[in-house]
Enzyme design. Structure first.
Site, PDB file in Angstrom:
ATOM      1  N   LYS A 161      40.876  40.420  31.448  1.00 33.41           N
ATOM      2  CA  LYS A 161      41.622  39.252  30.969  1.00 33.41           C
ATOM      3  C   LYS A 161      42.122  39.510  29.548  1.00 33.41           C
ATOM      4  O   LYS A 161      41.558  40.334  28.832  1.00 33.41           O
ATOM      5  CB  LYS A 161      40.737  38.002  31.014  1.00 33.41           C
ATOM      6  CG  LYS A 161      40.136  37.706  32.386  1.00 33.41           C
ATOM      7  CD  LYS A 161      41.124  36.986  33.296  1.00 33.41           C
ATOM      8  CE  LYS A 161      40.654  36.897  34.732  1.00 33.41           C
ATOM      9  NZ  LYS A 161      39.435  36.169  34.955  1.00 33.41           N
ATOM     10  N   THR A 169      37.514  33.678  49.586  1.00 35.05           N
ATOM     11  CA  THR A 169      36.479  33.123  48.690  1.00 35.05           C
ATOM     12  C   THR A 169      36.871  31.744  48.174  1.00 35.05           C
ATOM     13  O   THR A 169      36.080  30.800  48.205  1.00 35.05           O
ATOM     14  CB  THR A 169      36.238  34.082  47.499  1.00 35.05           C
ATOM     15  OG1 THR A 169      35.540  35.229  47.984  1.00 35.05           O
ATOM     16  CG2 THR A 169      35.416  33.423  46.410  1.00 35.05           C
ATOM     17  N   TYR A 214      46.661  33.370  43.418  1.00 31.50           N
ATOM     18  CA  TYR A 214      45.435  32.820  42.806  1.00 31.50           C
ATOM     19  C   TYR A 214      45.531  31.307  42.669  1.00 31.50           C
ATOM     20  O   TYR A 214      44.678  30.560  43.168  1.00 31.50           O
ATOM     21  CB  TYR A 214      45.187  33.465  41.433  1.00 31.50           C
ATOM     22  CG  TYR A 214      44.220  32.679  40.573  1.00 31.50           C
ATOM     23  CD1 TYR A 214      42.874  32.574  40.914  1.00 31.50           C
ATOM     24  CD2 TYR A 214      44.657  31.997  39.417  1.00 31.50           C
ATOM     25  CE1 TYR A 214      41.984  31.831  40.145  1.00 31.50           C
ATOM     26  CE2 TYR A 214      43.775  31.250  38.641  1.00 31.50           C
ATOM     27  CZ  TYR A 214      42.440  31.174  39.013  1.00 31.50           C
ATOM     28  OH  TYR A 214      41.571  30.428  38.249  1.00 31.50           O
ATOM     29  N   LYS A 224      43.413  28.204  44.541  1.00 31.39           N
ATOM     30  CA  LYS A 224      42.636  27.192  43.817  1.00 31.39           C
ATOM     31  C   LYS A 224      43.146  25.794  44.170  1.00 31.39           C
ATOM     32  O   LYS A 224      42.361  24.851  44.320  1.00 31.39           O
ATOM     33  CB  LYS A 224      42.731  27.420  42.299  1.00 31.39           C
ATOM     34  CG  LYS A 224      42.059  28.675  41.791  1.00 31.39           C
ATOM     35  CD  LYS A 224      40.555  28.713  42.001  1.00 31.39           C
ATOM     36  CE  LYS A 224      39.805  27.716  41.143  1.00 31.39           C
ATOM     37  NZ  LYS A 224      38.324  27.866  41.311  1.00 31.39           N
ATOM     38  N   HIS A 284      55.547  35.292  36.518  1.00 30.81           N
ATOM     39  CA  HIS A 284      54.750  34.972  35.323  1.00 30.81           C
ATOM     40  C   HIS A 284      54.978  33.539  34.825  1.00 30.81           C
ATOM     41  O   HIS A 284      56.085  33.193  34.397  1.00 30.81           O
ATOM     42  CB  HIS A 284      55.118  35.974  34.225  1.00 30.81           C
ATOM     43  CG  HIS A 284      54.124  36.067  33.127  1.00 30.81           C
ATOM     44  ND1 HIS A 284      54.219  37.020  32.140  1.00 30.81           N
ATOM     45  CD2 HIS A 284      53.014  35.352  32.837  1.00 30.81           C
ATOM     46  CE1 HIS A 284      53.213  36.883  31.300  1.00 30.81           C
ATOM     47  NE2 HIS A 284      52.476  35.865  31.706  1.00 30.81           N
ATOM     48  N   THR A 330      41.518  24.898  37.835  1.00 31.01           N
ATOM     49  CA  THR A 330      42.324  25.460  36.752  1.00 31.01           C
ATOM     50  C   THR A 330      43.628  24.690  36.553  1.00 31.01           C
ATOM     51  O   THR A 330      44.165  24.122  37.512  1.00 31.01           O
ATOM     52  CB  THR A 330      42.650  26.937  37.089  1.00 31.01           C
ATOM     53  OG1 THR A 330      43.698  27.398  36.227  1.00 31.01           O
ATOM     54  CG2 THR A 330      43.152  27.097  38.523  1.00 31.01           C
ATOM     55  N   ASP A 331      44.134  24.712  35.328  1.00 32.76           N
ATOM     56  CA  ASP A 331      45.433  24.072  35.059  1.00 32.76           C
ATOM     57  C   ASP A 331      46.578  24.820  35.763  1.00 32.76           C
ATOM     58  O   ASP A 331      47.686  24.305  35.857  1.00 32.76           O
ATOM     59  CB  ASP A 331      45.706  23.982  33.553  1.00 32.76           C
ATOM     60  CG  ASP A 331      45.736  25.322  32.826  1.00 32.76           C
ATOM     61  OD1 ASP A 331      45.495  26.370  33.466  1.00 32.76           O
ATOM     62  OD2 ASP A 331      46.007  25.327  31.605  1.00 32.76           O
ATOM     63  N   GLU A 332      46.273  26.041  36.256  1.00 25.92           N
ATOM     64  CA  GLU A 332      47.347  26.822  36.898  1.00 25.92           C
ATOM     65  C   GLU A 332      47.831  26.171  38.186  1.00 25.92           C
ATOM     66  O   GLU A 332      48.899  26.529  38.696  1.00 25.92           O
ATOM     67  CB  GLU A 332      46.880  28.266  37.133  1.00 25.92           C
ATOM     68  CG  GLU A 332      46.538  28.941  35.815  1.00 25.92           C
ATOM     69  CD  GLU A 332      46.307  30.435  35.892  1.00 25.92           C
ATOM     70  OE1 GLU A 332      46.871  31.096  36.775  1.00 25.92           O
ATOM     71  OE2 GLU A 332      45.546  30.940  35.055  1.00 25.92           O
TER      72      GLU A 332
END
Ligand code: NAD
Ligand code: TYD
Length: 339
Positions: free
Chosen positions: A192, A100, A153, A157, A279, A125-127
């Site tokens: 979330k 996706t 993820y 992105k 994490h 995203t900032d990720e």
């Protein structure tokens, strides 16, 4: 103008559609959404009868379906929110994230290429910047911070962001990208952090805090994100990336305690569970570029936004209770059962 909003039955896309039809009721808004587990048509109920709104159940990876929709609607702009968005699910099963988030974005941009004269905005995203250390509060993500992802993820992105900029450079596609920090507000799926803690508190269930709860996120009220995207689509410079965030850093455990206090519950509900793999420690956005170029600043203070959000979950129990009583139960058992 006609605008295609993908992922509009999800959290941010849904809030965006409400915002857009309120601010620009003359525009036609076509929502494209596959209605995955994260998509809820009830989120779009407030606009369902709006004369300028159309919902189209469609997968952004469905090339023929997307091209036919472009042929029919002749959009002036596309805002691509559609994505698999939950880090924990990406750790369990990365494949659909690549499909996706990368292939789907490419299909949308191929349609833009074919039909021409269509603005394309990629919601990112900032990720994609990875994380910052907890002991360096002076460091922030700027648009030139190198991409350095941690999860499947964020990697998917980042792949989409790179493709978007490649389509700009190679084909001259009128593309912009925004990279936003963590959002909170109404209609967020209760997997979330914030809605999960609110729902569990209200159901007197344990509150699963990963690790020691010291990880830091930079929280932005969802409507402020919607305003930023609308500004970028109308006034942003083509080929540019804009960071969006509110200088509102909070440790997870402090958010959980705040929710407990607001709902009059006991901290005994807090349960420390095994940490997330890989994490990220801290996210923090420097929003100087969008502020100086487009005049954007976040308007909702966290203290107000979180109270408004908690009130929304209290007043809209039907919306989330339906979710937590269905397939979500299997997910919850799988993710938290033996943690
Ligand atoms: P969400 O998971 O709540 O919603 C995603 C929506 O996309 C759902 O309605 C789902 O049905 C739809 N969708 C998924 N796959 C699809 C497909 N193949 N075709 C069509 N529709 C599909 O996500 P969200 O939190 O609203 O995030 C929206 C976007 O914003 C994502 O691109 C995400 O990466 C980005 N983002 C989110 C946050 C955040 O804090 N939630 C922060 C920064 C950026
Ligand atoms: P999340 O809302 O999944 O957003 P993201 O991982 O994209 O930032 O998680 C926010 C933070 O909260 C993150 O540090 C992980 C943590 N967290 C918990 O401690 N417990 C939970 O049950 C969840 C879902 C998240």
């Amino acid at each position: 103008m006609t605008i295609i909003v993908t992922g509009g039955a999800g959290f941010i896309g849904g809030n965006y559609i409400h915002y857009h039809l309120k601010e620009h009721p003359e525009d036609r808004v076509v929502c494209v959404d596959k209605l995955t587990y994260a998509g809820n048509l009830s989120t779009l109920k407030p606009v369902a009868d709006h004369p300028n709104f159309r919902f189209c159940k469609l997968d952004i990876c469905d090339r023929d379906g997307i091209f036919a929709l472009f042929e029919e609607e002749k959009p002036d702009a596309v805002i691509n929110f559609a994505a698999e968005s939950h880090v924990d699910r990406s750790i369990e099963d990365p494949g659909i994230f690549l499909q996706t988030n990368i292939i789907g974005t490419a299909v949308m941009m191929d349609a833009v290429r074919k039909f021409g004269n269509v603005r394309f905005h990629q919601v990112s995203t900032d990720e994609v910047y990875g994380d910052l250390p907890l002991d360096r509060p002076d460091l922030f993500f700027t648009e030139s911070t190198p991409i350095h992802t941690s999860s499947p993820y964020s990697s998917s992105k980042a792949g989409a962001d790179l493709l978007a900029m490649a389509y700009y450079r190679t084909y001259g596609l009128p593309v912009t990208v925004s990279r936003c920090s963590n959002n909170y507000g109404p209609y967020q799926f209760p997997e979330k952090l914030i809605p999960l803690m609110i729902a569990n508190c209200l159901n007197n269930k344990p509150l699963p805090v990963y690790g020691e709860g010291k990880n830091v996120r930079d929280w932005l009220y969802v409507e402020d994100h919607c305003k930023a995207i609308d500004l970028i689509v109308r006034k942003g410079r083509i080929g540019e990336t804009y960071n969006v965030g509110g200088h509102n850093e909070m440790a997870n455990i402090d958010i959980v305690k705040l929710i407990i206090r607001a709902l009059g519950k006991s901290e005994d509900l807090i349960t420390y569970v095994t940490d997330r793999k890989g994490h990220d420690l801290r996210y923090a956005i420097d929003p100087a570029k969008i502020h100086s170029e487009l005049g954007w600043l976040p308007e909702t203070k966290f203290a107000d936004g979180i109270q408004r959000t908690i009130r929304w979950y209290l007043e809209n129990r039907g919306w989330w209770e339906e979710i937590v009583s269905g397939e979500y139960r299997n997910y919850y058992e799988k993710m938290y059962g033996n943690r």
